[in-house]
Design a protein around this motif. Structure first.
Motif, PDB file in Angstrom:
ATOM      1  N   LEU A 192       1.023  -1.475   0.173  1.00 18.00           N
ATOM      2  CA  LEU A 192      -0.111  -0.195   0.069  1.00 18.00           C
ATOM      3  C   LEU A 192       0.883   1.039  -0.008  1.00 18.00           C
ATOM      4  CD1 LEU A 192      -2.813  -0.509   2.279  1.00 18.00           C
ATOM      5  CD2 LEU A 192      -2.937   0.277   0.237  1.00 18.00           C
ATOM      6  N   PRO A 193       0.268   2.158  -1.235  1.00 18.96           N
ATOM      7  CA  PRO A 193       1.205   3.283  -0.912  1.00 18.96           C
ATOM      8  C   PRO A 193       1.261   4.128   0.434  1.00 18.96           C
ATOM      9  CG  PRO A 193       0.918   3.677  -2.570  1.00 18.96           C
ATOM     10  CD  PRO A 193      -0.303   2.659  -2.470  1.00 18.96           C
ATOM     11  N   ALA A 194       2.050   5.149   0.923  1.00 19.52           N
ATOM     12  CA  ALA A 194       1.498   5.168   2.638  1.00 19.52           C
ATOM     13  C   ALA A 194       0.511   6.422   2.651  1.00 19.52           C
ATOM     14  CB  ALA A 194       3.002   6.910   2.360  1.00 19.52           C
ATOM     15  N   ALA A 195      -0.187   7.274   0.963  1.00 20.96           N
ATOM     16  CA  ALA A 195      -1.408   7.778   1.119  1.00 20.96           C
ATOM     17  C   ALA A 195      -2.805   7.033   1.495  1.00 20.96           C
ATOM     18  CB  ALA A 195      -1.696   8.620   0.399  1.00 20.96           C
ATOM     19  N   ALA A 196      -2.328   5.824   1.253  1.00 25.94           N
ATOM     20  CA  ALA A 196      -3.500   4.543   1.333  1.00 25.94           C
ATOM     21  C   ALA A 196      -3.549   4.008   2.588  1.00 25.94           C
ATOM     22  CB  ALA A 196      -3.487   3.627   0.395  1.00 25.94           C
ATOM     23  N   ASN A 197      -2.748   4.494   3.795  1.00 23.46           N
ATOM     24  CA  ASN A 197      -2.780   3.963   5.434  1.00 23.46           C
ATOM     25  C   ASN A 197      -3.481   5.105   5.934  1.00 23.46           C
ATOM     26  OD1 ASN A 197      -1.283   1.600   4.988  1.00 23.46           O
ATOM     27  ND2 ASN A 197       0.280   2.739   4.050  1.00 23.46           N
ATOM     28  N   ARG A 198      -4.431   6.196   5.449  1.00 21.49           N
ATOM     29  CA  ARG A 198      -4.725   7.774   6.261  1.00 21.49           C
ATOM     30  C   ARG A 198      -5.698   7.675   5.702  1.00 21.49           C
ATOM     31  NH1 ARG A 198       0.313   9.505   4.210  1.00 21.49           N
ATOM     32  NH2 ARG A 198      -0.809  11.279   2.820  1.00 21.49           N
ATOM     33  N   ALA A 199      -6.528   7.323   6.617  1.00 23.80           N
ATOM     34  CA  ALA A 199      -8.433   7.105   6.483  1.00 23.80           C
ATOM     35  C   ALA A 199      -8.806   8.422   6.540  1.00 23.80           C
ATOM     36  CB  ALA A 199      -8.983   6.439   7.576  1.00 23.80           C
ATOM     37  N   ALA A 200      -8.177   9.484   6.315  1.00 26.06           N
ATOM     38  CA  ALA A 200      -8.812  10.729   5.791  1.00 26.06           C
ATOM     39  C   ALA A 200      -8.424  10.856   4.574  1.00 26.06           C
ATOM     40  CB  ALA A 200      -8.226  12.129   7.008  1.00 26.06           C
ATOM     41  N   GLU A 201      -7.978  10.542   3.825  1.00 28.72           N
ATOM     42  CA  GLU A 201      -7.458  10.236   2.283  1.00 28.72           C
ATOM     43  C   GLU A 201      -8.721   9.852   2.138  1.00 28.72           C
ATOM     44  OE1 GLU A 201      -5.205  12.059   0.562  1.00 28.72           O
ATOM     45  OE2 GLU A 201      -3.981  12.623   2.373  1.00 28.72           O
ATOM     46  N   TYR A 202      -9.496   8.458   2.363  1.00 32.37           N
ATOM     47  CA  TYR A 202     -10.856   8.043   1.467  1.00 32.37           C
ATOM     48  C   TYR A 202     -11.921   8.995   1.573  1.00 32.37           C
ATOM     49  CZ  TYR A 202      -7.242   3.865   1.334  1.00 32.37           C
ATOM     50  OH  TYR A 202      -6.677   3.258   1.995  1.00 32.37           O
ATOM     51  N   LYS A 203     -11.964   9.750   2.532  1.00 30.87           N
ATOM     52  CA  LYS A 203     -13.059  10.987   2.604  1.00 30.87           C
ATOM     53  C   LYS A 203     -12.727  11.297   1.495  1.00 30.87           C
ATOM     54  CE  LYS A 203     -16.169  13.635   4.882  1.00 30.87           C
ATOM     55  NZ  LYS A 203     -16.810  14.823   5.942  1.00 30.87           N
ATOM     56  N   LYS A 204     -12.157  11.853   0.798  1.00 28.57           N
ATOM     57  CA  LYS A 204     -11.043  13.213   0.600  1.00 28.57           C
ATOM     58  C   LYS A 204     -11.178  12.681  -1.217  1.00 28.57           C
ATOM     59  CE  LYS A 204      -7.433  15.538  -1.631  1.00 28.57           C
ATOM     60  NZ  LYS A 204      -7.956  14.747  -3.181  1.00 28.57           N
ATOM     61  N   TRP A 205     -11.035  11.122  -1.352  1.00 30.16           N
ATOM     62  CA  TRP A 205     -11.118  11.111  -2.859  1.00 30.16           C
ATOM     63  C   TRP A 205     -12.229  10.278  -2.850  1.00 30.16           C
ATOM     64  CZ3 TRP A 205      -6.776   6.752  -1.226  1.00 30.16           C
ATOM     65  CH2 TRP A 205      -5.202   7.406  -1.250  1.00 30.16           C
ATOM     66  N   CYS A 206     -13.236   9.851  -2.093  1.00 31.00           N
ATOM     67  CA  CYS A 206     -15.170   9.516  -2.050  1.00 31.00           C
ATOM     68  C   CYS A 206     -15.692  11.065  -2.823  1.00 31.00           C
ATOM     69  CB  CYS A 206     -15.154   9.657  -1.053  1.00 31.00           C
ATOM     70  SG  CYS A 206     -16.722   9.206  -1.509  1.00 31.00           S
ATOM     71  N   ASN A 207     -15.279  12.090  -2.030  1.00 29.12           N
ATOM     72  CA  ASN A 207     -15.190  13.805  -2.716  1.00 29.12           C
ATOM     73  C   ASN A 207     -15.331  14.097  -4.074  1.00 29.12           C
ATOM     74  OD1 ASN A 207     -17.184  13.926  -0.246  1.00 29.12           O
ATOM     75  ND2 ASN A 207     -15.550  14.975   0.692  1.00 29.12           N
ATOM     76  N   ASP A 208     -13.990  13.631  -4.181  1.00 30.45           N
ATOM     77  CA  ASP A 208     -13.141  13.705  -5.740  1.00 30.45           C
ATOM     78  C   ASP A 208     -14.202  13.262  -6.692  1.00 30.45           C
ATOM     79  OD1 ASP A 208     -11.508  16.008  -4.231  1.00 30.45           O
ATOM     80  OD2 ASP A 208     -10.211  13.984  -4.452  1.00 30.45           O
ATOM     81  N   MET A 209     -13.819  11.961  -6.266  1.00 26.25           N
ATOM     82  CA  MET A 209     -14.631  10.963  -6.825  1.00 26.25           C
ATOM     83  C   MET A 209     -16.332  11.463  -7.666  1.00 26.25           C
ATOM     84  SD  MET A 209     -16.563   7.162  -6.465  1.00 26.25           S
ATOM     85  CE  MET A 209     -17.250   7.442  -5.630  1.00 26.25           C
ATOM     86  N   LEU A 210     -16.779  11.926  -6.767  1.00 19.99           N
ATOM     87  CA  LEU A 210     -18.146  12.628  -6.682  1.00 19.99           C
ATOM     88  C   LEU A 210     -18.523  13.602  -7.430  1.00 19.99           C
ATOM     89  CD1 LEU A 210     -19.394  12.080  -3.162  1.00 19.99           C
ATOM     90  CD2 LEU A 210     -20.688  10.660  -5.453  1.00 19.99           C
ATOM     91  N   ARG A 211     -17.269  14.097  -7.874  1.00 18.98           N
ATOM     92  CA  ARG A 211     -17.352  15.525  -8.074  1.00 18.98           C
ATOM     93  C   ARG A 211     -16.836  15.408  -9.701  1.00 18.98           C
ATOM     94  NH1 ARG A 211     -14.516  18.336  -5.158  1.00 18.98           N
ATOM     95  NH2 ARG A 211     -12.180  17.439  -5.294  1.00 18.98           N
ATOM     96  N   TRP A 212     -15.728  14.676  -9.957  1.00 16.72           N
ATOM     97  CA  TRP A 212     -15.729  14.380 -11.114  1.00 16.72           C
ATOM     98  C   TRP A 212     -16.306  13.493 -11.796  1.00 16.72           C
ATOM     99  CZ3 TRP A 212     -15.947   9.700 -14.330  1.00 16.72           C
ATOM    100  CH2 TRP A 212     -15.342  10.100 -15.003  1.00 16.72           C
ATOM    101  N   VAL A 213     -17.173  12.887 -11.511  1.00 13.84           N
ATOM    102  CA  VAL A 213     -18.829  12.135 -12.161  1.00 13.84           C
ATOM    103  C   VAL A 213     -19.392  13.576 -12.274  1.00 13.84           C
ATOM    104  CG1 VAL A 213     -20.876  11.281 -11.439  1.00 13.84           C
ATOM    105  CG2 VAL A 213     -18.947  10.049 -10.443  1.00 13.84           C
TER     106      VAL A 213
END
Length: 323
Positions: free
Chosen positions: A101-122
């Motif tokens: 796992l890359p370092a960023a994938a070990n930080r739980a807070a990143e997943y919320k950001k990535w989720c919001n980024d995905m919704l915005r991208w859609v």
């Protein structure tokens, strides 16, 4: 969608607590399967546009690999996968290896950001695209490809083209009828003049024959009877010449009328040929209409850490091992 991982382990790396974890089902065929980390989301999206009468929904899933670097997750490089949310697995196939796992994938807070980024991208980059033809006043159906829409336009083009050609023929019909009437009358005049010329020719031959025969059989070469008959023959020859000139004029009139009819038919055909080009659906400019979903029209079903299965092909390259 690139894979750059080299370091692997035979056990799934430890991921952050309270994080949804999924495995994309693999085919299970062959050897050398490897799982690589990504974030994946299953969504239900409504596309609605009152102006174009659109109200459709679509379920789909996106997966973006997680990498080391300034942009660990790039949704512009995301892959749309066809696996339904009910088909994803909670455990991997045995015998696989896992990328670290890359370092960023070990930080739980990143997943919320990535989720919001995905919704915005859609919202911004996953529109429903429809095509509109202003000329034919037609709009493609949701999911209808440009090629399929142009095939449907071809039918409308043929119908409009046939209607326009019919109107064009009516436009030329009056002039054509006048010329046809002239040709009929010219044919009648020509036939009459030819018949008269034929009769005058026979009359002239008889008159000359009678005059010459009388001159040979008469007692005197020059007598009042012979002179009269010769005069009559000369007059017949004059009338024959006039009749021949009348035939020539009738033929000229006939040729002129035929030329006008041919020109009219050529003009009509040229206009029809222009219509064929004007009603060509392949060259019809289409307006592309993008219907983007609103935030309230996007429902997130599942989102979390998603392990993607890969296998090596005969050339040693990693290739996706899911359908």
């Amino acid at each position: 969608f690139f894979i750059r991982y080299i370091s692997v382990t035979v056990l799934p790396p430890i991921q952050p607590m309270h994080l949804a974890l999924f495995y994309l089902p693999a085919s299970g065929a062959g050897q050398g399967m490897s799982f690589f980390p990504a974030v994946g989301g299953w969504l239900y999206v409504i596309y609605s546009n009152r102006r174009y009468g659109i109200d459709v929904s679509e379920a789909f899933a996106l997966a973006a690999t997680i990498e080391d670097g300034p942009l660990p997750v790039d949704w512009d490089q995301a892959l749309e996968i066809g696996t339904a949310s009910g088909d994803i697995a909670s455990s991997p196939l045995p015998g696989a290896v896992f990328a670290n796992l890359p370092a960023a994938a070990n930080r739980a807070a990143e997943y919320k950001k990535w989720c919001n980024d995905m919704l915005r991208w859609v919202r911004q980059n996953r529109p429903l695209i429809i095509y509109q033809s202003k000329k034919y006043k037609l709009t493609s159906s949701p999911g209808e490809t440009e090629g399929a829409f142009r095939a449907r336009l071809a039918q409308a083009a043929r119908e409009q083209r046939d209607l326009t050609v019919e109107n064009l023929r009516r436009k030329y019909a009056e002039e054509y009828a006048v010329l046809q009437d002239r040709r009929m009358r010219a044919e009648q005049v020509l036939a009459r003049e030819q018949e008269q010329a034929k009769a005058k020719k026979i009359e002239s031959v008889i008159s000359f024959g009678t005059a010459i025969l009388g001159a040979f059989l008469g007692r005197k070469a020059v007598s009042s009877g012979n002179v009269t008959r010769m005069g009559t023959a000369m007059k017949s020859a004059g009338r024959l010449s006039k009749e021949q000139m009348d035939v020539a004029r009738a033929q000229e009139t006939m040729t002129a009328v035929n030329t006008k009819i041919a020109d009219l038919e050529t003009r009509l055909q040229n206009d029809i040929d222009k219509l064929d080009a004007a009603y060509d659906p392949a060259s019809e400019p289409l307006e592309e209409v993008r219907v983007n979903p609103r935030s309230t029209d996007i429902t997130l079903d599942i989102f979390g850490l998603l392990w993607l299965p890969y296998r090596r092909d005969p050339g040693g390259r990693l290739v996706p091992d899911w359908s």
